[in-house]
Design a protein around this motif. Sequence first.
Motif, PDB file in Angstrom:
ATOM      1  N   GLU A 310      32.939  39.291  79.498  1.00  0.00           N
ATOM      2  CA  GLU A 310      32.574  39.628  78.130  1.00  0.00           C
ATOM      3  C   GLU A 310      32.853  38.435  77.218  1.00  0.00           C
ATOM      4  O   GLU A 310      33.878  37.759  77.365  1.00  0.00           O
ATOM      5  CB  GLU A 310      33.402  40.839  77.685  1.00  0.00           C
ATOM      6  N   THR A 314      32.468  32.214  70.713  1.00  0.00           N
ATOM      7  CA  THR A 314      31.512  31.123  70.914  1.00  0.00           C
ATOM      8  C   THR A 314      31.799  30.036  69.887  1.00  0.00           C
ATOM      9  O   THR A 314      32.133  30.329  68.737  1.00  0.00           O
ATOM     10  CB  THR A 314      30.058  31.597  70.768  1.00  0.00           C
ATOM     11  N   TYR A 340      21.279  29.464  72.547  1.00  0.00           N
ATOM     12  CA  TYR A 340      21.866  30.716  73.004  1.00  0.00           C
ATOM     13  C   TYR A 340      22.224  31.555  71.787  1.00  0.00           C
ATOM     14  O   TYR A 340      22.651  31.023  70.767  1.00  0.00           O
ATOM     15  CB  TYR A 340      23.115  30.458  73.857  1.00  0.00           C
ATOM     16  N   SER A 341      22.053  32.859  71.922  1.00  0.00           N
ATOM     17  CA  SER A 341      22.311  33.744  70.783  1.00  0.00           C
ATOM     18  C   SER A 341      23.329  34.815  71.159  1.00  0.00           C
ATOM     19  O   SER A 341      23.145  35.986  70.868  1.00  0.00           O
ATOM     20  CB  SER A 341      21.003  34.413  70.325  1.00  0.00           C
ATOM     21  N   TYR A 342      24.374  34.402  71.845  1.00  0.00           N
ATOM     22  CA  TYR A 342      25.391  35.367  72.252  1.00  0.00           C
ATOM     23  C   TYR A 342      26.344  35.654  71.104  1.00  0.00           C
ATOM     24  O   TYR A 342      26.601  34.801  70.255  1.00  0.00           O
ATOM     25  CB  TYR A 342      26.176  34.835  73.456  1.00  0.00           C
ATOM     26  N   SER A 343      26.889  36.861  71.116  1.00  0.00           N
ATOM     27  CA  SER A 343      27.848  37.283  70.103  1.00  0.00           C
ATOM     28  C   SER A 343      29.109  37.778  70.781  1.00  0.00           C
ATOM     29  O   SER A 343      29.106  38.137  71.970  1.00  0.00           O
ATOM     30  CB  SER A 343      27.258  38.400  69.232  1.00  0.00           C
ATOM     31  N   ASP A 346      29.485  40.590  73.766  1.00  0.00           N
ATOM     32  CA  ASP A 346      28.330  40.705  74.664  1.00  0.00           C
ATOM     33  C   ASP A 346      28.767  40.585  76.120  1.00  0.00           C
ATOM     34  O   ASP A 346      29.666  39.803  76.458  1.00  0.00           O
ATOM     35  CB  ASP A 346      27.301  39.603  74.371  1.00  0.00           C
ATOM     36  N   LYS A 347      28.126  41.357  76.982  1.00  0.00           N
ATOM     37  CA  LYS A 347      28.354  41.246  78.418  1.00  0.00           C
ATOM     38  C   LYS A 347      27.615  40.014  78.942  1.00  0.00           C
ATOM     39  O   LYS A 347      26.513  39.700  78.484  1.00  0.00           O
ATOM     40  CB  LYS A 347      27.880  42.501  79.156  1.00  0.00           C
ATOM     41  N   ILE A 348      28.224  39.358  79.919  1.00  0.00           N
ATOM     42  CA  ILE A 348      27.653  38.112  80.418  1.00  0.00           C
ATOM     43  C   ILE A 348      27.981  37.973  81.901  1.00  0.00           C
ATOM     44  O   ILE A 348      28.978  38.516  82.388  1.00  0.00           O
ATOM     45  CB  ILE A 348      28.213  36.911  79.615  1.00  0.00           C
TER      46      ILE A 348
END
Length: 371
Positions: A310, A314, A340-343, A346-348
């Motif tokens: 998770e 970032t 990349y637009s992860y927050s 977020d699951k990864i």
Amino acid sequence: MSKIFLEHVVKKYGYITALNDLSLECQDREFVVILGPSGAGKTSTLRMIAGVEAITSGNIWFDDQLVNEMPPGERETAMVFENYNLYPHMTVFDNLAYPLRVPKRAASYAKEDVTEQVHRIANMLGIDTLLNRMPDQLSGGQKQRVSLGRAMVRMPKVFLLDEPIAHLDAKLRHQLRAEFKRLSREFNSTIIYVTHDYKEALSLGDKVAIIKKGELQQVGTPEQIFSEPANTFVADMIGEPAMNLIPAKLLIEQERLFCTAKGFKIELGDYERQAVLSCGKNVSQVYIGIRPMYLSIANGSENKDAISGEIYITEPLGYKTQISVQINKQLFYVIVTGDYSYSIGDKIVLIPNKQKILLFDRENGRRITIV
């Protein structure tokens, strides 16, 4: 020519051991960087090479000459410190000329020779327009160049540089690192450079020696230090962020080697299996080491080596993004390029480059390699 060899050197201050059995060889005209944290014994090493600090035991050789008892003035070394140590009442010209005007050298240099040498060094360092200024009229970078020029002006065989740019701003440090690299090639001198900054070590050194609490941890080229760290201390010291070191267990199933921890199980290659079998003891508790740039982000968890986690945080850094991924209460650091637009939250899914995985014995911290 100046080849320097430290042979089983020990330095003690009362009950405190600053250096413990240090052996290190610097070839003629080699740029050697000594890297370590504060208190590692880096400055003590330079001072003993220069002769301003006596060794407790061991030997220091210049070429084939033992210099343990040789006075500092006869060793033909020049030392540059983090503090500029410029004479405040002298102009830049006089600061640069001073080493040629001291009594033991004055007879060897006519006035015109001094002027010519000072202008040559000033031009080389880009400070030729500053010769009439006083030190308090200079910026930090200019002062450092004058300090370096004062060491260079007498053409020593050996330069000893003690964190000379540590307190300058990042941009200026980058500029001066490039200058040191260029000047080392032009001057053809042996250079020993001390720093706590791994970037300086990797960018400048032909060879890097890493010490911790007075003990040598590893010597090698910058590429070897980065890619093949000898132990977890070196692995953790090199890189920003440092290498991911994850506690794990080794498991052999049907002659296949797996590295397991809560949340993932990765099959390792033949080299790792042979290394574990050849180390002479039953190793099961390890750290699995992988640098952040060798982890990639997958779209799903169908890969058998997938590691699910998770997003913890970032950090956009321009052309790259540093991502911290929480996996079973431990953070994995990942560096990615592109958009990349992860927050946070977020699951990864991460996929390791298995060719870049290293194993370290959790008992002693040493990297597991084929013996």
